[in-house]
Write an enzyme that holds these catalytic residues in place. Structure first.
Site, PDB file in Angstrom:
ATOM      1  N   ASP A   9       4.365  -5.035  -7.113  1.00 41.46           N
ATOM      2  CA  ASP A   9       5.313  -3.916  -7.050  1.00 41.46           C
ATOM      3  C   ASP A   9       5.054  -2.852  -8.112  1.00 41.46           C
ATOM      4  O   ASP A   9       5.976  -2.339  -8.732  1.00 41.46           O
ATOM      5  CB  ASP A   9       6.752  -4.442  -7.149  1.00 41.46           C
ATOM      6  CG  ASP A   9       7.077  -5.375  -6.001  1.00 41.46           C
ATOM      7  OD1 ASP A   9       7.267  -4.865  -4.876  1.00 41.46           O
ATOM      8  OD2 ASP A   9       7.101  -6.600  -6.206  1.00 41.46           O
ATOM      9  N   ASP A  50       2.787  -3.996  -2.577  1.00 46.70           N
ATOM     10  CA  ASP A  50       3.253  -2.698  -3.060  1.00 46.70           C
ATOM     11  C   ASP A  50       2.457  -2.248  -4.278  1.00 46.70           C
ATOM     12  O   ASP A  50       3.009  -1.772  -5.268  1.00 46.70           O
ATOM     13  CB  ASP A  50       4.761  -2.707  -3.348  1.00 46.70           C
ATOM     14  CG  ASP A  50       5.600  -2.765  -2.089  1.00 46.70           C
ATOM     15  OD1 ASP A  50       5.022  -2.607  -0.986  1.00 46.70           O
ATOM     16  OD2 ASP A  50       6.821  -2.976  -2.186  1.00 46.70           O
ATOM     17  N   ASP A  84       5.502  -4.039   1.813  1.00 46.81           N
ATOM     18  CA  ASP A  84       6.098  -3.199   2.852  1.00 46.81           C
ATOM     19  C   ASP A  84       5.853  -1.718   2.611  1.00 46.81           C
ATOM     20  O   ASP A  84       5.865  -0.915   3.545  1.00 46.81           O
ATOM     21  CB  ASP A  84       7.599  -3.473   2.992  1.00 46.81           C
ATOM     22  CG  ASP A  84       8.341  -3.402   1.664  1.00 46.81           C
ATOM     23  OD1 ASP A  84       7.857  -3.983   0.673  1.00 46.81           O
ATOM     24  OD2 ASP A  84       9.406  -2.772   1.610  1.00 46.81           O
ATOM     25  N   HIS A  85       5.587  -1.314   1.359  1.00 52.09           N
ATOM     26  CA  HIS A  85       5.339   0.098   1.066  1.00 52.09           C
ATOM     27  C   HIS A  85       3.898   0.503   1.356  1.00 52.09           C
ATOM     28  O   HIS A  85       3.664   1.611   1.848  1.00 52.09           O
ATOM     29  CB  HIS A  85       5.661   0.409  -0.402  1.00 52.09           C
ATOM     30  CG  HIS A  85       7.107   0.657  -0.645  1.00 52.09           C
ATOM     31  ND1 HIS A  85       7.635   1.911  -0.849  1.00 52.09           N
ATOM     32  CD2 HIS A  85       8.154  -0.192  -0.705  1.00 52.09           C
ATOM     33  CE1 HIS A  85       8.939   1.825  -1.040  1.00 52.09           C
ATOM     34  NE2 HIS A  85       9.279   0.548  -0.945  1.00 52.09           N
ATOM     35  N   HIS A 195      10.997  -7.366  -7.508  1.00 55.86           N
ATOM     36  CA  HIS A 195      11.164  -6.388  -8.598  1.00 55.86           C
ATOM     37  C   HIS A 195      11.798  -6.996  -9.845  1.00 55.86           C
ATOM     38  O   HIS A 195      12.631  -6.377 -10.505  1.00 55.86           O
ATOM     39  CB  HIS A 195      11.986  -5.171  -8.131  1.00 55.86           C
ATOM     40  CG  HIS A 195      11.226  -4.253  -7.236  1.00 55.86           C
ATOM     41  ND1 HIS A 195      11.302  -2.891  -7.312  1.00 55.86           N
ATOM     42  CD2 HIS A 195      10.363  -4.506  -6.233  1.00 55.86           C
ATOM     43  CE1 HIS A 195      10.526  -2.340  -6.402  1.00 55.86           C
ATOM     44  NE2 HIS A 195       9.950  -3.308  -5.735  1.00 55.86           N
TER      45      HIS A 195
END
Length: 203
Positions: A9, A50, A84-85, A195
């Site tokens: 992330d 991510d 997912d990003h 996160h």
């Protein structure tokens, strides 16, 4: 002993509050991570999704990641899964593909993958499945079942995932997996998407 650097992330390219300074802060943090990897003599780097904030990073974002890889200079094996990003839409390709000579991205196209690599004189099994949304939960479970059948006894084994877990995101629709659905045959499960730094044991 195999030394693993696990992070996720990073969302390279994210411009919090639309400020260039915040984007640069993230790049500086990435540089610090690279320094720490070298300082700690890490054998294996895993990034759990991510990496980029978008499946279409800017040239500036690509440059920051290229600088990070240049710092590592091929001294460590690097594996990743998509989050997912940075998962491409429809038939696009992942931005990480540009660096495929330096980083191995696992489990793209909803197919779990694994590879055995020699690290610090030991065989290490690294497996991964890139992010799948809740609408593909049946596929996610089927692919995890395949990974759960891998023979890992007596071997250092690492599983990379980027999914929400019920234990840490206990809200309806916020998680893709229940803790008890994670394969139990891996010595270490490296997660992204949460996160936060959370350590948990199971099995």
């Amino acid at each position: 002993m195999v030394r693993i650097a696990h992070f996720a992330d990073t969302h390279l390219g994210y411009k919090q509050y639309n400020l260039d300074e915040r984007e640069q802060d993230i790049y500086r943090c990435l540089d610090e991570i690279g320094d720490k990897i070298l300082e700690e003599h890490v054998d294996l780097v895993v990034h759990c999704g991510d990496l980029f904030d978008s499946p279409r990073p800017t040239p500036q974002t690509y440059r920051a990641f290229k600088r990070f890889l240049g710092k590592l200079d091929g001294k460590v094996k690097f594996f990743a899964v998509l989050g997912d990003h940075d998962r491409p839409k429809s038939r696009g390709i992942a931005p990480q593909i540009i660096f495929e000579d330096q980083i191995r991205v696992l489990g793209v196209n909803a197919c779990a993958e694994h590879q055995v690599v020699s690290v610090a004189g030991k065989d290490v099994l690294v497996a991964g499945l890139s992010n799948l949304s809740r609408s593909y939960r049946s596929v996610l479970l089927e692919e995890l079942k395949k990974l759960g059948e891998l023979k890992t006894r007596g071997m250092c084994s690492v599983l990379l995932l980027h999914e929400g877990l019920d234990k840490f995101l206990p809200y309806e629709g916020a998680f893709e997996l229940y803790m008890n659905e994670i394969p139990k045959n891996f010595g270490y499960v490296a997660m992204g998407h949460l996160h936060g730094r959370i350590r948990a044991s199971f099995g």
